[in-house]
Design a protein around this motif. Structure first.
Motif, PDB file in Angstrom:
ATOM      1  N   ILE A  75     -11.387  53.269  23.656  1.00  0.00           N
ATOM      2  CA  ILE A  75     -10.098  53.485  22.999  1.00  0.00           C
ATOM      3  C   ILE A  75      -9.906  54.973  22.761  1.00  0.00           C
ATOM      4  CG2 ILE A  75     -11.137  53.082  20.723  1.00  0.00           C
ATOM      5  CD1 ILE A  75      -8.393  52.090  19.796  1.00  0.00           C
ATOM      6  N   ILE A  76      -8.692  55.439  23.026  1.00  0.00           N
ATOM      7  CA  ILE A  76      -8.331  56.838  22.806  1.00  0.00           C
ATOM      8  C   ILE A  76      -7.583  56.935  21.478  1.00  0.00           C
ATOM      9  CG2 ILE A  76      -7.064  58.821  23.694  1.00  0.00           C
ATOM     10  CD1 ILE A  76      -7.390  57.651  26.490  1.00  0.00           C
ATOM     11  N   ILE A  77      -8.080  57.751  20.568  1.00  0.00           N
ATOM     12  CA  ILE A  77      -7.467  57.921  19.248  1.00  0.00           C
ATOM     13  C   ILE A  77      -6.727  59.248  19.225  1.00  0.00           C
ATOM     14  CG2 ILE A  77      -7.846  57.977  16.775  1.00  0.00           C
ATOM     15  CD1 ILE A  77      -8.666  55.362  18.025  1.00  0.00           C
ATOM     16  N   ASP A  78      -5.402  59.189  19.011  1.00  0.00           N
ATOM     17  CA  ASP A  78      -4.606  60.404  18.895  1.00  0.00           C
ATOM     18  C   ASP A  78      -3.643  60.263  17.717  1.00  0.00           C
ATOM     19  OD1 ASP A  78      -2.628  58.691  19.826  1.00  0.00           O
ATOM     20  OD2 ASP A  78      -2.750  59.418  21.891  1.00  0.00           O
ATOM     21  N   ASP A  79      -2.683  61.157  17.631  1.00  0.00           N
ATOM     22  CA  ASP A  79      -1.756  61.163  16.492  1.00  0.00           C
ATOM     23  C   ASP A  79      -0.848  59.943  16.464  1.00  0.00           C
ATOM     24  OD1 ASP A  79      -2.757  63.584  15.616  1.00  0.00           O
ATOM     25  OD2 ASP A  79      -1.343  64.771  16.802  1.00  0.00           O
ATOM     26  N   ALA A  80      -0.637  59.285  17.599  1.00  0.00           N
ATOM     27  CA  ALA A  80       0.267  58.132  17.651  1.00  0.00           C
ATOM     28  C   ALA A  80      -0.455  56.800  17.465  1.00  0.00           C
ATOM     29  CB  ALA A  80       1.017  58.121  18.992  1.00  0.00           C
ATOM     30  N   THR A  81      -1.776  56.821  17.410  1.00  0.00           N
ATOM     31  CA  THR A  81      -2.528  55.566  17.357  1.00  0.00           C
ATOM     32  C   THR A  81      -2.265  54.779  16.079  1.00  0.00           C
ATOM     33  OG1 THR A  81      -4.286  56.561  18.687  1.00  0.00           O
ATOM     34  CG2 THR A  81      -4.829  54.565  17.492  1.00  0.00           C
ATOM     35  N   GLU A  82      -2.240  55.456  14.938  1.00  0.00           N
ATOM     36  CA  GLU A  82      -2.064  54.753  13.668  1.00  0.00           C
ATOM     37  C   GLU A  82      -0.718  54.047  13.589  1.00  0.00           C
ATOM     38  OE1 GLU A  82      -2.482  55.564   8.840  1.00  0.00           O
ATOM     39  OE2 GLU A  82      -2.572  57.240  10.276  1.00  0.00           O
ATOM     40  N   SER A  83       0.366  54.750  13.901  1.00  0.00           N
ATOM     41  CA  SER A  83       1.695  54.128  13.851  1.00  0.00           C
ATOM     42  C   SER A  83       1.821  53.011  14.878  1.00  0.00           C
ATOM     43  CB  SER A  83       2.775  55.189  14.083  1.00  0.00           C
ATOM     44  OG  SER A  83       2.604  55.818  15.347  1.00  0.00           O
ATOM     45  N   MET A  84       1.183  53.178  16.043  1.00  0.00           N
ATOM     46  CA  MET A  84       1.222  52.141  17.064  1.00  0.00           C
ATOM     47  C   MET A  84       0.547  50.867  16.576  1.00  0.00           C
ATOM     48  SD  MET A  84      -1.029  50.661  19.484  1.00  0.00           S
ATOM     49  CE  MET A  84      -2.237  51.929  19.868  1.00  0.00           C
ATOM     50  N   PHE A  85      -0.636  51.008  15.969  1.00  0.00           N
ATOM     51  CA  PHE A  85      -1.347  49.836  15.461  1.00  0.00           C
ATOM     52  C   PHE A  85      -0.586  49.180  14.310  1.00  0.00           C
ATOM     53  CE2 PHE A  85      -5.667  51.163  17.251  1.00  0.00           C
ATOM     54  CZ  PHE A  85      -5.654  50.146  18.180  1.00  0.00           C
ATOM     55  N   LEU A  86       0.020  49.981  13.429  1.00  0.00           N
ATOM     56  CA  LEU A  86       0.786  49.416  12.321  1.00  0.00           C
ATOM     57  C   LEU A  86       1.946  48.563  12.825  1.00  0.00           C
ATOM     58  CD1 LEU A  86       0.922  52.426   9.821  1.00  0.00           C
ATOM     59  CD2 LEU A  86      -0.253  50.251   9.489  1.00  0.00           C
ATOM     60  N   ASN A  87       2.628  49.031  13.842  1.00  0.00           N
ATOM     61  CA  ASN A  87       3.735  48.266  14.417  1.00  0.00           C
ATOM     62  C   ASN A  87       3.252  46.993  15.093  1.00  0.00           C
ATOM     63  OD1 ASN A  87       6.553  49.737  14.346  1.00  0.00           O
ATOM     64  ND2 ASN A  87       5.029  51.342  14.607  1.00  0.00           N
ATOM     65  N   LEU A  88       2.125  47.073  15.787  1.00  0.00           N
ATOM     66  CA  LEU A  88       1.600  45.894  16.472  1.00  0.00           C
ATOM     67  C   LEU A  88       1.111  44.838  15.479  1.00  0.00           C
ATOM     68  CD1 LEU A  88      -0.359  47.563  19.420  1.00  0.00           C
ATOM     69  CD2 LEU A  88       1.773  46.271  19.560  1.00  0.00           C
ATOM     70  N   VAL A  89       0.476  45.272  14.394  1.00  0.00           N
ATOM     71  CA  VAL A  89       0.034  44.321  13.367  1.00  0.00           C
ATOM     72  C   VAL A  89       1.235  43.634  12.729  1.00  0.00           C
ATOM     73  CG1 VAL A  89      -1.067  44.141  11.099  1.00  0.00           C
ATOM     74  CG2 VAL A  89      -2.138  45.494  12.901  1.00  0.00           C
ATOM     75  N   ALA A  90       2.265  44.396  12.398  1.00  0.00           N
ATOM     76  CA  ALA A  90       3.479  43.810  11.831  1.00  0.00           C
ATOM     77  C   ALA A  90       4.133  42.836  12.818  1.00  0.00           C
ATOM     78  CB  ALA A  90       4.471  44.918  11.457  1.00  0.00           C
ATOM     79  N   PHE A  91       4.112  43.186  14.094  1.00  0.00           N
ATOM     80  CA  PHE A  91       4.694  42.314  15.128  1.00  0.00           C
ATOM     81  C   PHE A  91       3.939  40.987  15.208  1.00  0.00           C
ATOM     82  CE2 PHE A  91       5.172  40.957  19.593  1.00  0.00           C
ATOM     83  CZ  PHE A  91       6.551  40.890  19.660  1.00  0.00           C
ATOM     84  N   GLU A  92       2.609  41.036  15.113  1.00  0.00           N
ATOM     85  CA  GLU A  92       1.819  39.802  15.145  1.00  0.00           C
ATOM     86  C   GLU A  92       2.079  38.939  13.920  1.00  0.00           C
ATOM     87  OE1 GLU A  92      -2.125  40.936  17.824  1.00  0.00           O
ATOM     88  OE2 GLU A  92      -2.288  40.836  15.639  1.00  0.00           O
ATOM     89  N   HIS A  93       2.203  39.563  12.753  1.00  0.00           N
ATOM     90  CA  HIS A  93       2.397  38.800  11.522  1.00  0.00           C
ATOM     91  C   HIS A  93       3.782  38.158  11.461  1.00  0.00           C
ATOM     92  CE1 HIS A  93      -0.960  41.067   9.120  1.00  0.00           C
ATOM     93  NE2 HIS A  93      -1.411  40.387  10.154  1.00  0.00           N
ATOM     94  N   LEU A  94       4.750  38.758  12.116  1.00  0.00           N
ATOM     95  CA  LEU A  94       6.118  38.247  12.056  1.00  0.00           C
ATOM     96  C   LEU A  94       6.421  37.214  13.139  1.00  0.00           C
ATOM     97  CD1 LEU A  94       8.067  41.555  11.278  1.00  0.00           C
ATOM     98  CD2 LEU A  94       7.552  39.672   9.709  1.00  0.00           C
ATOM     99  N   HIS A  95       5.499  37.011  14.075  1.00  0.00           N
ATOM    100  CA  HIS A  95       5.728  36.060  15.170  1.00  0.00           C
ATOM    101  C   HIS A  95       4.615  35.016  15.142  1.00  0.00           C
ATOM    102  CE1 HIS A  95       8.227  39.455  16.403  1.00  0.00           C
ATOM    103  NE2 HIS A  95       8.884  38.629  17.184  1.00  0.00           N
ATOM    104  N   VAL A  96       4.928  33.874  14.558  1.00  0.00           N
ATOM    105  CA  VAL A  96       3.956  32.796  14.420  1.00  0.00           C
ATOM    106  C   VAL A  96       3.605  32.247  15.803  1.00  0.00           C
ATOM    107  CG1 VAL A  96       3.522  30.520  13.419  1.00  0.00           C
ATOM    108  CG2 VAL A  96       4.887  32.211  12.167  1.00  0.00           C
TER     109      VAL A  96
END
Length: 244
Positions: free
Chosen positions: A102-123
Motif C-alpha cells: 500500500i502506498i501512503i500519501d496525502d490523499a490516503t486518509e480522505s480516500m479511506f474515510l470516504n470508502l468507509v462511509a460508502f460501505e456503512h451507507l450501503h447495506v
C-alpha cells in the motif's frame, strides 16, 4: 457496456489506479469503481467464502485482538508482500503473514474515510475496506511498526514520517466497529493461535539473539563445541574408572 468501460477507465485514470477496467464491472458510484479496483477477486479466496458462507464464526478470548507488528515479529512471525494488490489478500501460513503493498500519501486518509462511509451507507456491499483498516490499526501502534512494515516493502510511505502513518491508521479506526463476520477473522485467529505457542517465541528469541550477528553465531558455536568436549571428557573419565 462500452460506455461503462469508458467511464470506469476515466475514473481509475483519475485515481492513478492500475487495475484493469474489465475487473471492475458495472458500478453505480465513483467510489464503488475505486473500491472495486482495490478489491479485485482472488479465485481461491472466492471458493473459500462459498465453503464457509453458512458458518458463523465464534470468538474465543483474545481472538478479536491481535498484537502489533513488532510484537508479532518478536513472537517469530515474518512479514512478506502478497502476490496481488488486493486489500483482501491478507493470509497467514507457516509463521508468515502476507500483506498487500500500500502506498501512503496525502490523499490516503480522505480516500479511506470516504470508502468507509460508502460501505456503512450501503447495506450488503461488504466491509472489506473497514476490516482492512481495523486490521492495520491493530498491527500498527507506533512508528516502529510502520518502519518494520516499510522494511519489508509492504508500506511505501510518502508522508513526512513513520509516526504520521501510525497516527493516520489509529485515527481512521476510531469509528469502525469489529464485525464478527469480517473476512479477516480466520487470519486473526491463526495469528493469535501461533503466538500462544511458547516454542515459537523461544525460537524467535534464539534467532534474534544469536543469529542476527555473525560474531554471536561464532560464539554460540564455540560454546556448543566446548560443551561437547566437556561431555566427551566426562564420559571418557567415567569409562576409564569403570575399566580399571
Amino acid at each position: 457496456m462500452q460506455d461503462e468501460e469508458f467511464m470506469n477507465k476515466l475514473i481509475l485514470k483519475f485515481y492513478s489506479s492500475n487495475t484493469a477496467v474489465s475487473c471492475v464491472g458495472s458500478c453505480l458510484h465513483v467510489l464503488e469503481v475505486y473500491r472495486k479496483s482495490l478489491l479485485p477477486d482472488i479465485p481461491s479466496r472466492r471458493q473459500q467464502r462459498k465453503r464457509h458462507w453458512h458458518r458463523r464464526p465464534h470468538y474465543e478470548d483474545g481472538d478479536d485482538i491481535i498484537r502489533s507488528a513488532m510484537e508479532l515479529n518478536e513472537a517469530g512471525i515474518r512479514f512478506k508482500k502478497s502476490k496481488t494488490i488486493s486489500l483482501k489478500d491478507i493470509t497467514f501460513r507457516g509463521g508468515i503473514l502476507k500483506l498487500p503493498v500500500i502506498i501512503i500519501d496525502d490523499a490516503t486518509e480522505s480516500m479511506f474515510l470516504n470508502l468507509v462511509a460508502f460501505e456503512h451507507l450501503h447495506v450488503g456491499l461488504g466491509n472489506e475496506i473497514s476490516s482492512y483498516i481495523l486490521f492495520m490499526d491493530n498491527i500498527i501502534d507506533n512508528e516502529k511498526d510502520v518502519a518494520l512494515l516499510h522494511s519489508k516493502g509492504i508500506i511505501q510511505n510518502a508522508l513526512e514520517s513513520d509516526k504520521a502513518v501510525a497516527n493516520m491508521f489509529n485515527s481512521l479506526s476510531k469509528d469502525i466497529t469489529l464485525d464478527p463476520n469480517n473476512n479477516l477473522y480466520e487470519v486473526r485467529k491463526m495469528v493469535n493461535r501461533y503466538c500462544k505457542k511458547p516454542w515459537n517465541e523461544w525460537r524467535a528469541n534464539l534467532i534474534h539473539t544469536y543469529f542476527t550477528n555473525p560474531w554471536a553465531i561464532l560464539s554460540l558455536i564455540g560454546v556448543i563445541f566446548l560443551f561437547a568436549l566437556t561431555i566427551a571428557q566426562t564420559v571418557y573419565s567415567i569409562l576409564s574408572v569403570y575399566n580399571n
